[in-house]
Design an enzyme around this catalytic site. Structure first.
Site, PDB file in Angstrom:
ATOM      1  N   HIS A   1     -42.286  -1.192   2.291  1.00 16.13           N
ATOM      2  CA  HIS A   1     -43.275  -0.346   2.968  1.00 16.13           C
ATOM      3  C   HIS A   1     -43.200  -0.566   4.485  1.00 16.13           C
ATOM      4  O   HIS A   1     -43.376   0.375   5.260  1.00 16.13           O
ATOM      5  CB  HIS A   1     -44.690  -0.681   2.502  1.00 16.13           C
ATOM      6  CG  HIS A   1     -45.089  -0.053   1.207  1.00 16.13           C
ATOM      7  ND1 HIS A   1     -45.325   1.300   1.058  1.00 16.13           N
ATOM      8  CD2 HIS A   1     -45.337  -0.598  -0.018  1.00 16.13           C
ATOM      9  CE1 HIS A   1     -45.704   1.568  -0.180  1.00 16.13           C
ATOM     10  NE2 HIS A   1     -45.703   0.420  -0.859  1.00 16.13           N
TER      11      HIS A   1
ATOM     12  N   ASP B   1     -46.137   5.154  -2.399  1.00 17.23           N
ATOM     13  CA  ASP B   1     -46.957   5.054  -3.613  1.00 17.23           C
ATOM     14  C   ASP B   1     -47.533   6.437  -3.868  1.00 17.23           C
ATOM     15  O   ASP B   1     -48.191   7.015  -2.992  1.00 17.23           O
ATOM     16  CB  ASP B   1     -48.088   4.050  -3.418  1.00 17.23           C
ATOM     17  CG  ASP B   1     -47.586   2.634  -3.181  1.00 17.23           C
ATOM     18  OD1 ASP B   1     -46.466   2.314  -3.631  1.00 17.23           O
ATOM     19  OD2 ASP B   1     -48.306   1.848  -2.545  1.00 17.23           O
TER      20      ASP B   1
ATOM     21  N   GLU C   1     -45.195  -1.291 -11.264  1.00 18.08           N
ATOM     22  CA  GLU C   1     -46.164  -0.319 -10.759  1.00 18.08           C
ATOM     23  C   GLU C   1     -45.606   1.098 -10.953  1.00 18.08           C
ATOM     24  O   GLU C   1     -44.644   1.472 -10.265  1.00 18.08           O
ATOM     25  CB  GLU C   1     -46.444  -0.560  -9.264  1.00 18.08           C
ATOM     26  CG  GLU C   1     -47.034  -1.931  -8.979  1.00 18.08           C
ATOM     27  CD  GLU C   1     -47.132  -2.248  -7.489  1.00 18.08           C
ATOM     28  OE1 GLU C   1     -47.841  -3.206  -7.141  1.00 18.08           O
ATOM     29  OE2 GLU C   1     -46.494  -1.537  -6.682  1.00 18.08           O
TER      30      GLU C   1
ATOM     31  N   HIS D   1     -45.082   3.150  -7.549  1.00 16.85           N
ATOM     32  CA  HIS D   1     -44.356   2.635  -6.378  1.00 16.85           C
ATOM     33  C   HIS D   1     -42.869   2.962  -6.465  1.00 16.85           C
ATOM     34  O   HIS D   1     -42.209   2.642  -7.455  1.00 16.85           O
ATOM     35  CB  HIS D   1     -44.548   1.121  -6.269  1.00 16.85           C
ATOM     36  CG  HIS D   1     -43.808   0.500  -5.125  1.00 16.85           C
ATOM     37  ND1 HIS D   1     -44.446   0.058  -3.992  1.00 16.85           N
ATOM     38  CD2 HIS D   1     -42.490   0.258  -4.929  1.00 16.85           C
ATOM     39  CE1 HIS D   1     -43.540  -0.434  -3.146  1.00 16.85           C
ATOM     40  NE2 HIS D   1     -42.348  -0.314  -3.705  1.00 16.85           N
TER      41      HIS D   1
END
Length: 213
Positions: free
Chosen positions: A124, A131, A189, A192
């Protein structure tokens, strides 16, 4: 809104100077962090770290904004186009994250499964991770997914199967659209995704306001 704290002097190398960032972009325009709302028509933002509705229950960002490196943003636009043909659109929960915010998140949630350790930083921080969720274009509402964003449960894992059929289908559709355009899912996740080639971009520690021309 509170500003993220200044990053500590230790940690990985990162860009902290607006002037240095501008020089990098001048040498290589692909390095530019672009505002996704200006690149992807109709994009919906739900930037959770600009609110307290996130895994640490704290406001991390001083404003709701979403930036990615230019090639990553362009591939995400292609994802949006693919999904629109199926009647859906992306919702963005997070994109570029200043390194100082990564430090603060890990201090509040020191679990490397769900928060990147400051010793290595996050993709990120490179402007190469996003996301995302899905929205139904007809209703404008979120579609059923395995869990809420930032859920720290086994059901958030991308291979978890004990879910309603609709949630599994929506997850598969989202993943397939992103994978077609160079994004790789993080298995813990479902929301993500990292863009291939993230290694080409340095870690950044500039606030959103500094990225606007």
């Amino acid at each position: 809104m509170p500003q993220p704290p200044a990053a500590p002097p230790q940690g990985p190398a990162r860009v902290t100077s607006v002037a240095e960032y501008r020089r990098q972009v001048q040498r290589d325009p692909q390095q530019e962090l672009v505002d996704l709302t200006k690149v992807i028509p109709g994009l919906k933002l739900d930037i959770r770290y600009a609110t307290a509705d996130n895994l640490v229950g704290q406001v991390i960002y001083p404003e709701a904004a979403a930036f990615l490196r230019r090639p990553v943003a362009e591939d995400l636009r292609r994802v949006q186009q693919d999904l629109a043909a199926q009647g859906y659109a992306l919702k963005i929960y997070d994109a570029y994250r200043p390194y100082a915010a990564t430090v603060r998140l890990f201090e509040a949630m020191p679990d490397a499964t769900y928060a990147a350790p400051p010793t290595r930083g996050s993709k990120h921080n490179r402007g190469c991770s996003v996301d995302v969720g899905l929205v139904d274009l007809r209703t404008g509402r979120d579609v059923p997914m395995p869990t809420a964003f930032d859920a720290m449960t086994p059901a958030a894992h991308s291979d978890y199967q004990q879910l309603p059929a609709e949630a599994r289908r929506n997850r598969a559709m989202l993943h397939a659209a992103l994978q077609r355009h160079g994004f790789v899912n993080y298995p813990a996740e479902w929301w993500h995704f990292d863009h291939r080639g993230w290694e080409q971009y340095p870690l950044m520690d500039l606030p959103f306001a500094a990225l606007r021309r």
